[in-house]
Design an enzyme around this catalytic site. Structure first.
Site, PDB file in Angstrom:
ATOM      1  N   CYS A 173       2.014  43.423  -6.206  1.00  8.03           N
ATOM      2  CA  CYS A 173       2.381  44.592  -5.417  1.00  8.03           C
ATOM      3  C   CYS A 173       3.846  44.518  -4.992  1.00  8.03           C
ATOM      4  O   CYS A 173       4.727  44.665  -5.821  1.00  8.03           O
ATOM      5  CB  CYS A 173       1.427  44.767  -4.238  1.00  8.03           C
ATOM      6  SG  CYS A 173       1.463  46.454  -3.554  1.00  8.03           S
ATOM      7  N   HIS A 186      -3.748  44.920  -6.634  1.00  3.36           N
ATOM      8  CA  HIS A 186      -4.145  43.717  -5.893  1.00  3.36           C
ATOM      9  C   HIS A 186      -5.437  43.137  -6.463  1.00  3.36           C
ATOM     10  O   HIS A 186      -6.534  43.500  -6.019  1.00  3.36           O
ATOM     11  CB  HIS A 186      -4.369  44.055  -4.420  1.00  3.36           C
ATOM     12  CG  HIS A 186      -3.131  44.239  -3.627  1.00  3.36           C
ATOM     13  ND1 HIS A 186      -2.395  43.190  -3.114  1.00  3.36           N
ATOM     14  CD2 HIS A 186      -2.490  45.370  -3.242  1.00  3.36           C
ATOM     15  CE1 HIS A 186      -1.353  43.659  -2.454  1.00  3.36           C
ATOM     16  NE2 HIS A 186      -1.383  44.979  -2.516  1.00  3.36           N
ATOM     17  N   GLU A 239      -6.191  39.954  -6.094  1.00  3.15           N
ATOM     18  CA  GLU A 239      -6.391  38.678  -5.404  1.00  3.15           C
ATOM     19  C   GLU A 239      -7.218  38.754  -4.132  1.00  3.15           C
ATOM     20  O   GLU A 239      -7.645  37.714  -3.589  1.00  3.15           O
ATOM     21  CB  GLU A 239      -5.024  38.064  -5.063  1.00  3.15           C
ATOM     22  CG  GLU A 239      -4.357  38.568  -3.785  1.00  3.15           C
ATOM     23  CD  GLU A 239      -3.789  39.985  -3.836  1.00  3.15           C
ATOM     24  OE1 GLU A 239      -3.183  40.395  -2.835  1.00  3.15           O
ATOM     25  OE2 GLU A 239      -3.967  40.684  -4.852  1.00  3.15           O
TER      26      GLU A 239
END
Length: 232
Positions: free
Chosen positions: A89, A175, A177
């Site tokens: 990001c 994202h 993660e």
């Protein structure tokens, strides 16, 4: 022991699901706190993997956050060395900035879950490991592509969701993660942004609950393949 250093801009936007994967591979995981720790003191030669994480600030807001200049310089140094680098990001936007590209507001917020559409250049890359799994998106800026580079994936709202400066570097606008069990921290920490975008925490919470197992599996496939490639 190998060392992974994560540049963190916001306490709860950490490595999430990636951290235990790195520890399983024998990495010592360290965090560099942006705006607090001195970027000039980072010895990149001692870092086997550099990860640049997300955050709510604008890449081009150096006047308000002067330390961004040094951080972009550190990322540029890493790119020049062609050593393993992952940007997520804001991290991907900083990578693009370090390569001379602009980062600008999209005019809308892309917050929520949506699958990626791989471009022709993205077919056959590590992004293929995500399959059709909806990924979490949470941004209002987008990076332009650095000169000579191709977009690897897109969504309806954002044409550049990933790019790879070289085989050992990867920038992801989305994202992958975020740990589902800690997603509540995101909802709390970004409640003002959600309110401005007319998105309720209940909407996102429900989708995260539904997609959590798929997200874990997709990230594992992606990171295993990318780490095998980047750490050669």
């Amino acid at each position: 022991m190998k060392t992974a250093l994560a540049l963190r801009h916001l306490a709860f936007e950490d490595l999430g699901l990636i951290e235990p994967m790195l520890r399983e591979r024998g990495f010592e995981v360290r965090y560099h706190e942006a705006g607090v720790d001195d970027s000039a003191a980072v010895d990149l030669d001692a870092v086997d993997l550099l990860v640049v994480l997300g955050g709510p600030i604008s890449v081009e807001d150096e006047e308000s956050f002067p330390w961004l200049v040094d951080e972009v310089g550190l990322i540029r140094q890493r790119l020049d060395s062609r050593q393993p680098l992952l940007g997520i990001c804001l991290g991907a936007q900083l990578m693009a900035r370090a390569l001379g590209a602009r980062v600008k507001p999209m005019g809308v917020k892309e917050i929520g879950f949506a699958p990626l559409a791989l471009t022709a250049a993205g077919q056959g890359t590590v992004l293929a490991e995500l399959g059709g799994q909806p990924m979490l998106h949470w941004h209002g800026d987008q990076f332009e592509l650095p000169a000579g580079m191709l977009s690897l994936a897109a969504t309806a709202a954002c044409p550049h969701q990933a790019f790879a400066p070289h085989d050992r570097a990867l920038g992801l606008q989305f994202h992958p993660e975020v740990a589902p069990e800690r997603f509540e921290q995101w909802l709390i920490g970004h409640i003002d942004e959600l309110s401005q975008a007319a998105i309720t925490p209940n909407e996102l919470r429900a989708v995260m609950a539904r997609e959590s197992e798929g997200l874990r599996a997709a990230l594992k496939r992606l990171m295993q393949r990318w780490l095998d490639q980047a750490l050669l």
